[in-house]
Design a protein around this motif. Structure first.
Motif, PDB file in Angstrom:
ATOM      1  N   ARG A   6      33.051  34.685  49.394  1.00 30.38           N
ATOM      2  CA  ARG A   6      32.865  36.130  49.405  1.00 30.38           C
ATOM      3  C   ARG A   6      33.502  36.721  50.657  1.00 30.38           C
ATOM      4  O   ARG A   6      33.373  36.174  51.746  1.00 30.38           O
ATOM      5  CB  ARG A   6      31.373  36.477  49.409  1.00 30.38           C
ATOM      6  N   LEU A   7      34.204  37.805  50.505  1.00 33.97           N
ATOM      7  CA  LEU A   7      34.819  38.515  51.612  1.00 33.97           C
ATOM      8  C   LEU A   7      34.221  39.911  51.670  1.00 33.97           C
ATOM      9  O   LEU A   7      33.676  40.402  50.682  1.00 33.97           O
ATOM     10  CB  LEU A   7      36.334  38.615  51.414  1.00 33.97           C
ATOM     11  N   PRO A   8      34.334  40.588  52.812  1.00 37.94           N
ATOM     12  CA  PRO A   8      33.892  41.989  52.847  1.00 37.94           C
ATOM     13  C   PRO A   8      34.616  42.793  51.780  1.00 37.94           C
ATOM     14  O   PRO A   8      35.799  42.591  51.531  1.00 37.94           O
ATOM     15  CB  PRO A   8      34.297  42.441  54.261  1.00 37.94           C
ATOM     16  N   ARG A   9      33.905  43.687  51.134  1.00 36.19           N
ATOM     17  CA  ARG A   9      34.498  44.473  50.052  1.00 36.19           C
ATOM     18  C   ARG A   9      35.648  45.325  50.582  1.00 36.19           C
ATOM     19  O   ARG A   9      35.477  46.062  51.550  1.00 36.19           O
ATOM     20  CB  ARG A   9      33.437  45.388  49.438  1.00 36.19           C
ATOM     21  N   PRO A  10      36.826  45.226  49.990  1.00 40.78           N
ATOM     22  CA  PRO A  10      37.972  46.006  50.483  1.00 40.78           C
ATOM     23  C   PRO A  10      37.718  47.502  50.350  1.00 40.78           C
ATOM     24  O   PRO A  10      36.984  47.954  49.478  1.00 40.78           O
ATOM     25  CB  PRO A  10      39.126  45.564  49.567  1.00 40.78           C
ATOM     26  N   SER A  11      38.365  48.258  51.204  1.00 40.87           N
ATOM     27  CA  SER A  11      38.308  49.705  51.068  1.00 40.87           C
ATOM     28  C   SER A  11      39.379  50.154  50.091  1.00 40.87           C
ATOM     29  O   SER A  11      40.347  49.448  49.856  1.00 40.87           O
ATOM     30  CB  SER A  11      38.525  50.385  52.424  1.00 40.87           C
ATOM     31  N   THR A  12      39.191  51.313  49.505  1.00 38.00           N
ATOM     32  CA  THR A  12      40.161  51.851  48.561  1.00 38.00           C
ATOM     33  C   THR A  12      40.409  53.307  48.908  1.00 38.00           C
ATOM     34  O   THR A  12      39.668  53.906  49.681  1.00 38.00           O
ATOM     35  CB  THR A  12      39.631  51.785  47.113  1.00 38.00           C
ATOM     36  N   PRO A  13      41.459  53.896  48.346  1.00 39.76           N
ATOM     37  CA  PRO A  13      41.649  55.340  48.533  1.00 39.76           C
ATOM     38  C   PRO A  13      40.421  56.090  48.036  1.00 39.76           C
ATOM     39  O   PRO A  13      39.654  55.562  47.236  1.00 39.76           O
ATOM     40  CB  PRO A  13      42.874  55.646  47.669  1.00 39.76           C
ATOM     41  N   PRO A  14      40.195  57.302  48.500  1.00 37.84           N
ATOM     42  CA  PRO A  14      38.995  58.053  48.112  1.00 37.84           C
ATOM     43  C   PRO A  14      38.821  58.080  46.608  1.00 37.84           C
ATOM     44  O   PRO A  14      39.742  58.387  45.868  1.00 37.84           O
ATOM     45  CB  PRO A  14      39.261  59.457  48.669  1.00 37.84           C
ATOM     46  N   GLY A  15      37.635  57.731  46.174  1.00 38.68           N
ATOM     47  CA  GLY A  15      37.358  57.717  44.748  1.00 38.68           C
ATOM     48  C   GLY A  15      35.967  58.228  44.445  1.00 38.68           C
ATOM     49  O   GLY A  15      35.332  57.765  43.519  1.00 38.68           O
ATOM     50  N   ALA A  16      35.465  59.108  45.272  1.00 40.84           N
ATOM     51  CA  ALA A  16      34.101  59.603  45.098  1.00 40.84           C
ATOM     52  C   ALA A  16      33.976  60.437  43.835  1.00 40.84           C
ATOM     53  O   ALA A  16      34.932  61.047  43.375  1.00 40.84           O
ATOM     54  CB  ALA A  16      33.687  60.435  46.306  1.00 40.84           C
ATOM     55  N   VAL A  47      37.920  49.966  42.243  1.00 37.72           N
ATOM     56  CA  VAL A  47      37.906  51.417  42.394  1.00 37.72           C
ATOM     57  C   VAL A  47      36.665  52.023  41.731  1.00 37.72           C
ATOM     58  O   VAL A  47      35.964  52.850  42.324  1.00 37.72           O
ATOM     59  CB  VAL A  47      39.198  52.039  41.827  1.00 37.72           C
ATOM     60  N   LEU A  48      36.382  51.612  40.494  1.00 35.33           N
ATOM     61  CA  LEU A  48      35.217  52.150  39.796  1.00 35.33           C
ATOM     62  C   LEU A  48      33.917  51.730  40.480  1.00 35.33           C
ATOM     63  O   LEU A  48      32.988  52.527  40.625  1.00 35.33           O
ATOM     64  CB  LEU A  48      35.202  51.704  38.333  1.00 35.33           C
ATOM     65  N   GLY A  49      33.858  50.473  40.905  1.00 38.25           N
ATOM     66  CA  GLY A  49      32.653  50.000  41.575  1.00 38.25           C
ATOM     67  C   GLY A  49      32.404  50.705  42.889  1.00 38.25           C
ATOM     68  O   GLY A  49      31.270  51.074  43.215  1.00 38.25           O
ATOM     69  N   ASN A  50      33.469  50.917  43.663  1.00 34.85           N
ATOM     70  CA  ASN A  50      33.317  51.622  44.938  1.00 34.85           C
ATOM     71  C   ASN A  50      32.901  53.077  44.742  1.00 34.85           C
ATOM     72  O   ASN A  50      32.317  53.689  45.639  1.00 34.85           O
ATOM     73  CB  ASN A  50      34.623  51.564  45.736  1.00 34.85           C
ATOM     74  N   ALA A  51      33.217  53.636  43.569  1.00 38.43           N
ATOM     75  CA  ALA A  51      32.832  55.015  43.277  1.00 38.43           C
ATOM     76  C   ALA A  51      31.405  55.117  42.732  1.00 38.43           C
ATOM     77  O   ALA A  51      30.912  56.215  42.507  1.00 38.43           O
ATOM     78  CB  ALA A  51      33.810  55.632  42.280  1.00 38.43           C
ATOM     79  N   GLY A  52      30.765  53.983  42.499  1.00 34.50           N
ATOM     80  CA  GLY A  52      29.375  53.997  42.062  1.00 34.50           C
ATOM     81  C   GLY A  52      29.156  53.821  40.575  1.00 34.50           C
ATOM     82  O   GLY A  52      28.028  53.962  40.097  1.00 34.50           O
ATOM     83  N   LEU A  53      30.208  53.483  39.823  1.00 33.95           N
ATOM     84  CA  LEU A  53      30.056  53.264  38.389  1.00 33.95           C
ATOM     85  C   LEU A  53      29.672  51.813  38.108  1.00 33.95           C
ATOM     86  O   LEU A  53      30.027  50.904  38.861  1.00 33.95           O
ATOM     87  CB  LEU A  53      31.360  53.603  37.662  1.00 33.95           C
ATOM     88  N   ARG A  54      28.961  51.600  37.005  1.00 33.15           N
ATOM     89  CA  ARG A  54      28.609  50.241  36.575  1.00 33.15           C
ATOM     90  C   ARG A  54      29.819  49.655  35.846  1.00 33.15           C
ATOM     91  O   ARG A  54      30.247  50.188  34.822  1.00 33.15           O
ATOM     92  CB  ARG A  54      27.397  50.259  35.654  1.00 33.15           C
ATOM     93  N   VAL A  55      30.357  48.570  36.346  1.00 32.33           N
ATOM     94  CA  VAL A  55      31.610  48.047  35.803  1.00 32.33           C
ATOM     95  C   VAL A  55      31.672  46.531  35.938  1.00 32.33           C
ATOM     96  O   VAL A  55      31.156  45.958  36.901  1.00 32.33           O
ATOM     97  CB  VAL A  55      32.822  48.700  36.522  1.00 32.33           C
ATOM     98  N   GLU A  56      32.277  45.896  34.945  1.00 37.05           N
ATOM     99  CA  GLU A  56      32.637  44.479  34.991  1.00 37.05           C
ATOM    100  C   GLU A  56      34.082  44.370  34.527  1.00 37.05           C
ATOM    101  O   GLU A  56      34.591  45.246  33.818  1.00 37.05           O
ATOM    102  CB  GLU A  56      31.736  43.637  34.086  1.00 37.05           C
ATOM    103  N   SER A  57      34.760  43.295  34.929  1.00 37.32           N
ATOM    104  CA  SER A  57      36.171  43.135  34.582  1.00 37.32           C
ATOM    105  C   SER A  57      36.401  41.802  33.880  1.00 37.32           C
ATOM    106  O   SER A  57      35.659  40.832  34.080  1.00 37.32           O
ATOM    107  CB  SER A  57      37.040  43.217  35.838  1.00 37.32           C
ATOM    108  N   TYR A  58      37.479  41.778  33.070  1.00 34.87           N
ATOM    109  CA  TYR A  58      37.754  40.617  32.222  1.00 34.87           C
ATOM    110  C   TYR A  58      39.261  40.452  32.011  1.00 34.87           C
ATOM    111  O   TYR A  58      40.046  41.363  32.272  1.00 34.87           O
ATOM    112  CB  TYR A  58      37.107  40.797  30.835  1.00 34.87           C
ATOM    113  N   GLY A  59      39.635  39.295  31.464  1.00 33.66           N
ATOM    114  CA  GLY A  59      40.971  39.057  30.948  1.00 33.66           C
ATOM    115  C   GLY A  59      40.871  38.617  29.499  1.00 33.66           C
ATOM    116  O   GLY A  59      39.813  38.178  29.047  1.00 33.66           O
TER     117      GLY A  59
END
Length: 226
Positions: A6-16, A47-59
């Motif tokens: 685990r690494l510190p969560r990266p920052s992203t451009p503003p996505g509030a 991006v979605l997670g940092n904005a506070g949305l409930r999200v999971e990712s897949y391939g």
């Protein structure tokens, strides 16, 4: 060279969230999907997670494929291989570390390890029915998600899942741009959470028309049930 699991969560451009849409917990659950769950879907997950949305990712691919030293030599991993292990395998010596830093693959692995443990395959995940919205970042992935949902045994709730395609080239620059576009769309859908069945098709159609005025993008929509 090594990377912690685990690494510190990266920052992203503003996505509030827009003030009128802000909630402490989002009403909708989002699934974001690309081929290998390492570039496009991971950018959107972050991006979605940092904005506070409930999200999971897949391939949806059969394996996780990363660019290697040539088009004929991709680095291939099984889904479920921790991102940290991928990083270590491509940083075993200074020459490899330098190459995979230049082509951006190590950065993708570091980002992945900061968000979750390992890539997940949509078709092998039993609880994708938790999602209200599934966003695919390529038409063939959109088709694969729909095909998988149609093959699954229906749940007792027979719940609707709104499947959307935001067609995106598979490179970090385009993924970053589309991550922000996906966030804009997700906030529109979140604001309509109480009447999603009626409003989702209209929101997607209006969103595509608005985006086409300055950033052409192919948008597809399909309502499925599971």
């Amino acid at each position: 060279m090594s990377v912690p699991t685990r690494l510190p969560r990266p920052s992203t451009p503003p996505g509030a969230a827009p003030p009128e849409s802000y909630r402490t917990e989002s009403k909708l659950s989002f699934g974001v999907v690309c081929s290998s769950n390492i570039n496009r879907s991971m950018e959107a997950h972050l991006v979605l997670g940092n904005a506070g949305l409930r999200v999971e990712s897949y391939g949806t691919g059969t394996q996780v494929r990363l660019p290697g030293r040539s088009a004929m030599e991709p680095r291939i991993f099984k889904f479920g291989t921790p991102y940290a292990d991928m990083y270590r395998s491509m940083a075993t010596n200074p020459d490899d570390a330098a190459f995979f830093t230049r082509n951006g693959v190590l950065q993708l692995c570091r980002r992945g390890a900061a968000v979750k443990v390992a890539p997940q395959r949509w078709q092998d995940t039993p609880n994708v029915g938790q999602h209200d919205i599934a966003i695919a970042f390529e038409e063939r992935i959109f088709d694969a998600v729909i095909e998988d949902l149609q093959r699954r045994e229906p749940s007792e709730d027979f719940k609707p899942i709104h499947v959307i395609c935001l067609d995106t080239k598979d490179n970090p620059h385009e993924a970053q741009l589309q991550g922000q576009i996906a966030l804009d769309l997700c906030w529109l859908l979140e604001a309509a959470a109480d009447d999603l069945m009626t409003q989702a098709p209209e929101i997607v159609d209006a969103f595509e028309k608005e985006r086409m005025t300055h950033t052409p993008i192919k948008v597809l929509y399909q309502l499925c049930y599971l």
